[in-house]
Design an enzyme around this catalytic site. Sequence first.
Site, PDB file in Angstrom:
ATOM      1  N   TYR A  68     106.247  49.296  28.629  1.00  0.00           N
ATOM      2  CA  TYR A  68     107.335  49.784  29.474  1.00  0.00           C
ATOM      3  C   TYR A  68     108.172  50.839  28.761  1.00  0.00           C
ATOM      4  O   TYR A  68     108.542  51.866  29.352  1.00  0.00           O
ATOM      5  CB  TYR A  68     108.224  48.622  29.918  1.00  0.00           C
ATOM      6  CG  TYR A  68     109.139  48.973  31.066  1.00  0.00           C
ATOM      7  CD1 TYR A  68     108.707  48.845  32.381  1.00  0.00           C
ATOM      8  CD2 TYR A  68     110.427  49.446  30.846  1.00  0.00           C
ATOM      9  CE1 TYR A  68     109.525  49.176  33.449  1.00  0.00           C
ATOM     10  CE2 TYR A  68     111.262  49.781  31.897  1.00  0.00           C
ATOM     11  CZ  TYR A  68     110.805  49.653  33.198  1.00  0.00           C
ATOM     12  OH  TYR A  68     111.620  49.994  34.243  1.00  0.00           O
ATOM     13  N   LYS A  78     106.026  55.248  35.062  1.00  0.00           N
ATOM     14  CA  LYS A  78     105.244  56.070  34.152  1.00  0.00           C
ATOM     15  C   LYS A  78     105.013  57.511  34.608  1.00  0.00           C
ATOM     16  O   LYS A  78     104.580  58.341  33.806  1.00  0.00           O
ATOM     17  CB  LYS A  78     103.868  55.411  33.906  1.00  0.00           C
ATOM     18  CG  LYS A  78     103.965  54.150  33.064  1.00  0.00           C
ATOM     19  CD  LYS A  78     104.241  54.470  31.617  1.00  0.00           C
ATOM     20  CE  LYS A  78     104.762  53.281  30.846  1.00  0.00           C
ATOM     21  NZ  LYS A  78     106.197  53.102  30.883  1.00  0.00           N
ATOM     22  N   PRO A  97     104.290  53.935  41.019  1.00  0.00           N
ATOM     23  CA  PRO A  97     105.562  53.957  40.282  1.00  0.00           C
ATOM     24  C   PRO A  97     105.985  52.620  39.700  1.00  0.00           C
ATOM     25  O   PRO A  97     107.026  52.551  39.037  1.00  0.00           O
ATOM     26  CB  PRO A  97     106.559  54.431  41.345  1.00  0.00           C
ATOM     27  CG  PRO A  97     105.955  53.990  42.640  1.00  0.00           C
ATOM     28  CD  PRO A  97     104.474  54.108  42.467  1.00  0.00           C
ATOM     29  N   TYR A 140     112.350  43.673  39.009  1.00  0.00           N
ATOM     30  CA  TYR A 140     111.025  43.800  39.629  1.00  0.00           C
ATOM     31  C   TYR A 140     110.681  42.420  40.190  1.00  0.00           C
ATOM     32  O   TYR A 140     110.542  41.458  39.432  1.00  0.00           O
ATOM     33  CB  TYR A 140     109.979  44.210  38.599  1.00  0.00           C
ATOM     34  CG  TYR A 140     110.121  45.627  38.083  1.00  0.00           C
ATOM     35  CD1 TYR A 140     109.300  46.645  38.568  1.00  0.00           C
ATOM     36  CD2 TYR A 140     111.062  45.945  37.106  1.00  0.00           C
ATOM     37  CE1 TYR A 140     109.417  47.944  38.094  1.00  0.00           C
ATOM     38  CE2 TYR A 140     111.189  47.243  36.624  1.00  0.00           C
ATOM     39  CZ  TYR A 140     110.356  48.232  37.128  1.00  0.00           C
ATOM     40  OH  TYR A 140     110.472  49.525  36.660  1.00  0.00           O
ATOM     41  N   HIS A 157     119.113  51.053  28.852  1.00  0.00           N
ATOM     42  CA  HIS A 157     118.718  49.720  29.292  1.00  0.00           C
ATOM     43  C   HIS A 157     117.865  49.071  28.210  1.00  0.00           C
ATOM     44  O   HIS A 157     116.858  49.625  27.781  1.00  0.00           O
ATOM     45  CB  HIS A 157     117.937  49.791  30.609  1.00  0.00           C
ATOM     46  CG  HIS A 157     118.811  49.957  31.804  1.00  0.00           C
ATOM     47  ND1 HIS A 157     118.894  49.019  32.801  1.00  0.00           N
ATOM     48  CD2 HIS A 157     119.661  50.952  32.151  1.00  0.00           C
ATOM     49  CE1 HIS A 157     119.763  49.432  33.717  1.00  0.00           C
ATOM     50  NE2 HIS A 157     120.242  50.603  33.334  1.00  0.00           N
TER      51      HIS A 157
END
Length: 394
Positions: free
Chosen positions: A385, A297, A293, A201, A72
């Site tokens: 990220y 991480k 979450p 998200y 991704h």
Amino acid sequence: MNTRIAIIGAGPSGLLLGQLLRNAGIDNVIIERQTPDYVLGRIRAGVLEQGTVDLMREAGVSARMDREGLVHEGIDMIYGGTRVHVDLKRLSGGKTVLVYGQTEMTRDLMEARGIDGPDIVYAAEDVTLHDLESTQPYVTFRKDGVDVRLDCDYIAGCDGYHGVSRKSIPTARLQTFERTYPFGWLGLLADTPPVNHELIYAHHPRGFVLCSQRSATRSRYYLQVPLTEQVQNWSDDRFWDELGRRLPADIASALVTGPALEKSIAPLRSFVVEPIQHGRLFLLGDAAHIVPPTGAKGLNLAASDVNTLYRIMLGVYEQGRDDLVERYSAIALKRIWKAERFSWFMTSLLHEFPDSDAFSRRMQETDFRYFTESDAGLRTIAENYVGLPYAFPA
């Protein structure tokens, strides 16, 4: 029994550390209180940082991951109906993440190690750590009714929050930092194609949403729910209906629904203990820290701990650098706290807090705009990220 490193816990961090050490010729024995089937039955994270992927490759267990994992290059974030694409690869200097389930990662490591053999013990009972402040620590346990003693040079505690490792450190020597969030995540796993090719998200007044995936045909969705909620109150239909209500209409219309393979509720919390070593015992993963979450991480932070301890052990056994041992906690905690900050940031940015006032809500909205309306803000999200660089002991 004798070994150099006793590893407590056969989750992904214990198995990964064991595989790296074994490849380097450093003997180790893994002790796990659960059965292999129980370990593989845990449904957990599925987004791997670049560093975690690189460690799997270094351990020589990446063939299936490289073949089946989904690369991704970005994520989508939504707030107030505004959808922003975060180009991870462009903003982080070429780094990406890989969607590959923790269960599959664990399976690969288990197969490489072998389930039977003298260097891994499942279903061990009464695991106890001894003489941690001496130069000759040891572990005792019971297997099939037989008491066993394992002498070693060092002990790696990879046995999670409820394990014996952290509990073996005198309470007075630990400082605990903790935050419990007033909500949990209701997760559903289904054999349906993902609603989007990238993870989504999304903030919504009804609560946070994450649209994730495990493969091109298996999806994982999460809804923010109150801590008082019970999973049995959520039928599949109710879950899909609520998911659709929290997503923009164009995304909701593309949802493919189906029966749940698994459904569960997980509370969200942040937790760190300091220090994360005591004598010749080192804490790794959930034994040392827990993150919500939202920032993807948890597993990756455990892999970071593995990397730090592995490099130190290479220095000890290949170069005689015993001085590196005392540096584990300080080196690991620097990266741990940065990951804790990012996970807290993403959680604060995208969730609905029940006690939030008008000022707090406006600040949350402004934070979203600040970080998503410039390359500088987007780069901060992207770099965290995909995973901050590992620190290497010198």
